[in-house]
Scaffold this motif. Structure first.
Motif, PDB file in Angstrom:
ATOM      1  N   ASP B  64      23.860 -34.314 -30.592  1.00 33.91           N
ATOM      2  CA  ASP B  64      24.173 -35.140 -31.752  1.00 33.91           C
ATOM      3  C   ASP B  64      25.513 -34.711 -32.329  1.00 33.91           C
ATOM      4  O   ASP B  64      26.407 -35.519 -32.584  1.00 33.91           O
ATOM      5  CB  ASP B  64      23.045 -34.965 -32.784  1.00 33.91           C
ATOM      6  CG  ASP B  64      23.346 -35.627 -34.104  1.00 33.91           C
ATOM      7  OD1 ASP B  64      23.535 -36.845 -34.119  1.00 33.91           O
ATOM      8  OD2 ASP B  64      23.393 -34.913 -35.127  1.00 33.91           O
ATOM      9  N   SER B  65      25.654 -33.414 -32.514  1.00 36.72           N
ATOM     10  CA  SER B  65      26.869 -32.865 -33.100  1.00 36.72           C
ATOM     11  C   SER B  65      28.061 -33.070 -32.164  1.00 36.72           C
ATOM     12  O   SER B  65      29.151 -33.466 -32.600  1.00 36.72           O
ATOM     13  CB  SER B  65      26.583 -31.387 -33.395  1.00 36.72           C
ATOM     14  OG  SER B  65      27.731 -30.652 -33.546  1.00 36.72           O
ATOM     15  N   ALA B  66      27.872 -32.867 -30.864  1.00 34.48           N
ATOM     16  CA  ALA B  66      28.971 -33.010 -29.899  1.00 34.48           C
ATOM     17  C   ALA B  66      29.461 -34.465 -29.816  1.00 34.48           C
ATOM     18  O   ALA B  66      30.659 -34.725 -29.864  1.00 34.48           O
ATOM     19  CB  ALA B  66      28.533 -32.521 -28.520  1.00 34.48           C
ATOM     20  N   ASN B  68      29.044 -36.915 -32.026  1.00 39.95           N
ATOM     21  CA  ASN B  68      29.651 -37.272 -33.310  1.00 39.95           C
ATOM     22  C   ASN B  68      31.088 -36.780 -33.392  1.00 39.95           C
ATOM     23  O   ASN B  68      31.986 -37.503 -33.802  1.00 39.95           O
ATOM     24  CB  ASN B  68      28.876 -36.595 -34.447  1.00 39.95           C
ATOM     25  CG  ASN B  68      28.125 -37.607 -35.261  1.00 39.95           C
ATOM     26  OD1 ASN B  68      28.706 -38.542 -35.795  1.00 39.95           O
ATOM     27  ND2 ASN B  68      26.830 -37.433 -35.337  1.00 39.95           N
ATOM     28  N   HIS B  69      31.266 -35.527 -33.002  1.00 45.55           N
ATOM     29  CA  HIS B  69      32.595 -34.941 -33.115  1.00 45.55           C
ATOM     30  C   HIS B  69      33.557 -35.541 -32.086  1.00 45.55           C
ATOM     31  O   HIS B  69      34.720 -35.792 -32.386  1.00 45.55           O
ATOM     32  CB  HIS B  69      32.518 -33.425 -32.992  1.00 45.55           C
ATOM     33  CG  HIS B  69      33.827 -32.766 -33.263  1.00 45.55           C
ATOM     34  ND1 HIS B  69      34.574 -33.039 -34.385  1.00 45.55           N
ATOM     35  CD2 HIS B  69      34.568 -31.890 -32.543  1.00 45.55           C
ATOM     36  CE1 HIS B  69      35.704 -32.350 -34.351  1.00 45.55           C
ATOM     37  NE2 HIS B  69      35.723 -31.654 -33.242  1.00 45.55           N
ATOM     38  N   ALA B  70      33.052 -35.813 -30.881  1.00 48.23           N
ATOM     39  CA  ALA B  70      33.901 -36.416 -29.850  1.00 48.23           C
ATOM     40  C   ALA B  70      34.377 -37.795 -30.300  1.00 48.23           C
ATOM     41  O   ALA B  70      35.560 -38.130 -30.153  1.00 48.23           O
ATOM     42  CB  ALA B  70      33.141 -36.509 -28.531  1.00 48.23           C
ATOM     43  N   THR B  72      34.678 -38.834 -33.388  1.00 42.81           N
ATOM     44  CA  THR B  72      35.643 -38.630 -34.480  1.00 42.81           C
ATOM     45  C   THR B  72      37.014 -38.280 -33.902  1.00 42.81           C
ATOM     46  O   THR B  72      38.028 -38.869 -34.278  1.00 42.81           O
ATOM     47  CB  THR B  72      35.164 -37.484 -35.409  1.00 42.81           C
ATOM     48  OG1 THR B  72      33.807 -37.729 -35.769  1.00 42.81           O
ATOM     49  CG2 THR B  72      36.005 -37.408 -36.668  1.00 42.81           C
ATOM     50  N   ASN B  73      37.040 -37.323 -32.976  1.00 40.85           N
ATOM     51  CA  ASN B  73      38.301 -36.963 -32.310  1.00 40.85           C
ATOM     52  C   ASN B  73      38.952 -38.185 -31.680  1.00 40.85           C
ATOM     53  O   ASN B  73      40.156 -38.391 -31.791  1.00 40.85           O
ATOM     54  CB  ASN B  73      38.033 -35.945 -31.187  1.00 40.85           C
ATOM     55  CG  ASN B  73      37.919 -34.525 -31.706  1.00 40.85           C
ATOM     56  OD1 ASN B  73      38.159 -34.262 -32.875  1.00 40.85           O
ATOM     57  ND2 ASN B  73      37.548 -33.599 -30.840  1.00 40.85           N
ATOM     58  N   TYR B  74      38.132 -38.960 -30.997  1.00 39.82           N
ATOM     59  CA  TYR B  74      38.632 -40.138 -30.282  1.00 39.82           C
ATOM     60  C   TYR B  74      39.436 -41.030 -31.218  1.00 39.82           C
ATOM     61  O   TYR B  74      40.550 -41.433 -30.896  1.00 39.82           O
ATOM     62  CB  TYR B  74      37.449 -40.897 -29.675  1.00 39.82           C
ATOM     63  CG  TYR B  74      37.818 -42.173 -28.971  1.00 39.82           C
ATOM     64  CD1 TYR B  74      38.430 -42.146 -27.722  1.00 39.82           C
ATOM     65  CD2 TYR B  74      37.565 -43.409 -29.552  1.00 39.82           C
ATOM     66  CE1 TYR B  74      38.769 -43.318 -27.069  1.00 39.82           C
ATOM     67  CE2 TYR B  74      37.897 -44.589 -28.916  1.00 39.82           C
ATOM     68  CZ  TYR B  74      38.503 -44.538 -27.671  1.00 39.82           C
ATOM     69  OH  TYR B  74      38.841 -45.695 -27.030  1.00 39.82           O
ATOM     70  N   PHE B  76      40.747 -40.287 -34.089  1.00 42.24           N
ATOM     71  CA  PHE B  76      41.921 -39.615 -34.652  1.00 42.24           C
ATOM     72  C   PHE B  76      43.063 -39.544 -33.642  1.00 42.24           C
ATOM     73  O   PHE B  76      44.222 -39.624 -34.009  1.00 42.24           O
ATOM     74  CB  PHE B  76      41.564 -38.197 -35.123  1.00 42.24           C
ATOM     75  CG  PHE B  76      41.247 -38.140 -36.575  1.00 42.24           C
ATOM     76  CD1 PHE B  76      39.970 -38.405 -37.025  1.00 42.24           C
ATOM     77  CD2 PHE B  76      42.225 -37.849 -37.515  1.00 42.24           C
ATOM     78  CE1 PHE B  76      39.668 -38.377 -38.374  1.00 42.24           C
ATOM     79  CE2 PHE B  76      41.934 -37.816 -38.865  1.00 42.24           C
ATOM     80  CZ  PHE B  76      40.659 -38.077 -39.297  1.00 42.24           C
ATOM     81  N   GLN B  86      39.373 -43.514 -44.639  1.00 42.31           N
ATOM     82  CA  GLN B  86      38.204 -42.645 -44.486  1.00 42.31           C
ATOM     83  C   GLN B  86      36.946 -43.464 -44.190  1.00 42.31           C
ATOM     84  O   GLN B  86      36.170 -43.149 -43.300  1.00 42.31           O
ATOM     85  CB  GLN B  86      38.026 -41.867 -45.791  1.00 42.31           C
ATOM     86  CG  GLN B  86      36.807 -40.972 -45.809  1.00 42.31           C
ATOM     87  CD  GLN B  86      36.605 -40.365 -47.188  1.00 42.31           C
ATOM     88  OE1 GLN B  86      36.924 -40.983 -48.208  1.00 42.31           O
ATOM     89  NE2 GLN B  86      36.072 -39.170 -47.227  1.00 42.31           N
ATOM     90  N   ILE B  89      36.834 -44.812 -40.555  1.00 41.34           N
ATOM     91  CA  ILE B  89      36.497 -43.805 -39.544  1.00 41.34           C
ATOM     92  C   ILE B  89      34.995 -43.520 -39.570  1.00 41.34           C
ATOM     93  O   ILE B  89      34.338 -43.455 -38.538  1.00 41.34           O
ATOM     94  CB  ILE B  89      37.284 -42.495 -39.764  1.00 41.34           C
ATOM     95  CG1 ILE B  89      38.785 -42.757 -39.642  1.00 41.34           C
ATOM     96  CG2 ILE B  89      36.880 -41.437 -38.734  1.00 41.34           C
ATOM     97  CD1 ILE B  89      39.642 -41.576 -40.033  1.00 41.34           C
ATOM     98  N   THR B  90      34.457 -43.390 -40.774  1.00 38.37           N
ATOM     99  CA  THR B  90      33.027 -43.121 -40.914  1.00 38.37           C
ATOM    100  C   THR B  90      32.201 -44.256 -40.305  1.00 38.37           C
ATOM    101  O   THR B  90      31.215 -44.029 -39.610  1.00 38.37           O
ATOM    102  CB  THR B  90      32.685 -42.945 -42.408  1.00 38.37           C
ATOM    103  OG1 THR B  90      33.635 -42.043 -42.980  1.00 38.37           O
ATOM    104  CG2 THR B  90      31.302 -42.383 -42.599  1.00 38.37           C
ATOM    105  N   ARG B  93      32.485 -44.190 -36.488  1.00 38.88           N
ATOM    106  CA  ARG B  93      31.685 -43.105 -35.929  1.00 38.88           C
ATOM    107  C   ARG B  93      30.217 -43.500 -35.899  1.00 38.88           C
ATOM    108  O   ARG B  93      29.530 -43.306 -34.903  1.00 38.88           O
ATOM    109  CB  ARG B  93      31.879 -41.840 -36.754  1.00 38.88           C
ATOM    110  CG  ARG B  93      31.024 -40.690 -36.262  1.00 38.88           C
ATOM    111  CD  ARG B  93      31.469 -39.371 -36.805  1.00 38.88           C
ATOM    112  NE  ARG B  93      31.371 -39.344 -38.252  1.00 38.88           N
ATOM    113  CZ  ARG B  93      31.925 -38.403 -39.017  1.00 38.88           C
ATOM    114  NH1 ARG B  93      32.615 -37.449 -38.468  1.00 38.88           N
ATOM    115  NH2 ARG B  93      31.789 -38.435 -40.311  1.00 38.88           N
TER     116      ARG B  93
END
Lengths: 270, 270
Positions: B64-66, B68-70, B72-74, B76, B86, B89-90, B93
């Motif tokens: 879940d965390s990975a 979500n973060h991937a 978000t990175n994508y 950005f 903001q 992006i939310t 995601r």
């Protein structure tokens, strides 16, 4: 191969605005990182109340996600994987990367003074919060805690972008700021969770009651009753705070007492 | 330097249990990754209802965390950083890494059939959910959507661990499974958000009312009123679903209509 890399628009040598030069330098020193694009750190240090310049809101989304994921990785990699339950990992992540802890981190490193802002009310709230942290009081989620956490997250995001989205490098740079990391050994539960668990374990019901505001003047007072018996109270200028302090006081008293045969609590005699 | 690396206890050649051999092979083929430690994928494919073997619950937290973060990175890295607010992006995601989308991903790749489980009720719910996805119906958060998303997250975590916690590599391997990625261009808001935004823009009040259950027998029916005028209704066996379908139908009708001078809606004549 790297797919997540610093966008070209941000990968530049940029100086901060004159009014932010000192703040940028001070925060670079605190975090131990010298920015190439100092505008990025300037953005991380700009509150939405300051108009005319991009605020930290975008960076905060990235930093929140990066720190959450780094902490999750940390507990998966550093510890024996099988040791943790799902609930424990979630608890550890929230204890370390949650807003309340990040707000404490901001206070410990004195970051708020470098935030460019136009928010006199917030200044007062942060002053109170800071005093509470220094006095080691139990904290509750609040607007000022969120802002303080946002600063930490935004600064983390700015470093993360400069480090070419390398989470390992961010963690090496940022973990010293977060230290000490909460582990299962030193993690105390939230007082309300502790009270709840204590009562469940002992087959008891508890209730946290707020006294009517007109009786207590400008302060909130909460009382904890366990199986109808008054145990402790707590006060704060916020309802939520009063409940938390009451729960904490109750847990302290209950842990020093023993349940006697008739089911009531009695103070333990050493 | 890597600080997040595969724990020694997991970095081993391990075969799956005999009963999971076929499932593990099938999922390896779907995700295009051949596991060294096949026990890890076996764990990702074990529902908590199956006793006697570790379930996916721990992996799910990491995945879940990975993801979500991937994601978000994508957004950005891939897009012009300044382009997104903001809120956007939310939203992006959640549209891509939220439970509902990951559940759709699980359905598209037929992952549920490989889940080791002992949950007949869940089987029925997943069957219904799958049909709804195939029919292109609007989905709502549900227990079965959560389980389907959990499988995707756990499988992602298993790959991420084998890839030595390299998020770039995970994204390269996993993005094809998530495709098409929702972008601002193809992102439709949730019907209730769309209805809300439409009404705000046009200075109107809306209300979504559930009909009393005794009038509608075993189904929930919701009606949408805008400024007191009935616009559309929707039905489902769940209250939440009825509200969403009603909102969707209302948005469709409202978009085809124009507001006439007296403030009421009229169907647009082509």
């Amino acid at each position: 191969m790297k797919v997540f890399t610093t966008p070209t628009s941000l990968d530049r040598v940029l100086e901060p605005s004159p009014d932010m030069k000192e703040s940028v330098m001070a925060v670079e020193k605190i975090v131990g990182y010298n920015f190439k694009n100092k505008k990025l750190l300037e953005e991380a240090l700009t509150h939405p109340s300051f108009t005319g310049s991009a605020s930290y809101q975008r960076l905060e989304v990235l930093g929140d996600s990066a720190l959450n994921h780094a902490v999750t990785n940390y507990f998966f990699c550093m510890a024996d994987y099988q040791k943790f339950t799902q609930g424990q990992i979630t608890k550890l992540r929230s204890a370390n990367a949650g807003n309340l802890n990040l707000a404490r981190v901001a206070v410990r490193h004195g970051l708020y003074r470098y935030l460019r802002r136009n928010a006199p009310d917030l200044d007062d709230q942060v002053r109170e919060f800071t005093e509470a942290v220094i006095n080691g009081e139990e904290m509750v989620e609040s607007e000022e805690a969120k802002v303080l956490a946002d600063i930490v997250e935004s600064v983390a995001a700015a470093i993360y972008i400069e480090l070419n989205f390398d989470l390992d490098k961010l963690w090496m740079k940022f973990k010293p700021l977060l230290d000490p990391i909460f582990t299962l050994e030193n993690l105390h539960d939230h007082p309300k969770t502790e009270l709840n668990e204590f009562c469940q374990k002992n087959g008891k019901d508890y209730e946290i009651k707020l006294r009517p505001r007109h009786e207590t003047r400008n302060v909130s007072i909460a009382d904890v009753y366990v199986d109808g018996e008054f145990i402790a109270s707590g006060s704060s200028n916020k309802k939520k705070g009063a409940r938390v302090y009451a729960a904490k006081e109750a847990v302290n008293k209950l842990c020093q007492s023993v349940v006697v045969d008739d089911g009531s609590f009695q103070e333990e005699v050493a």
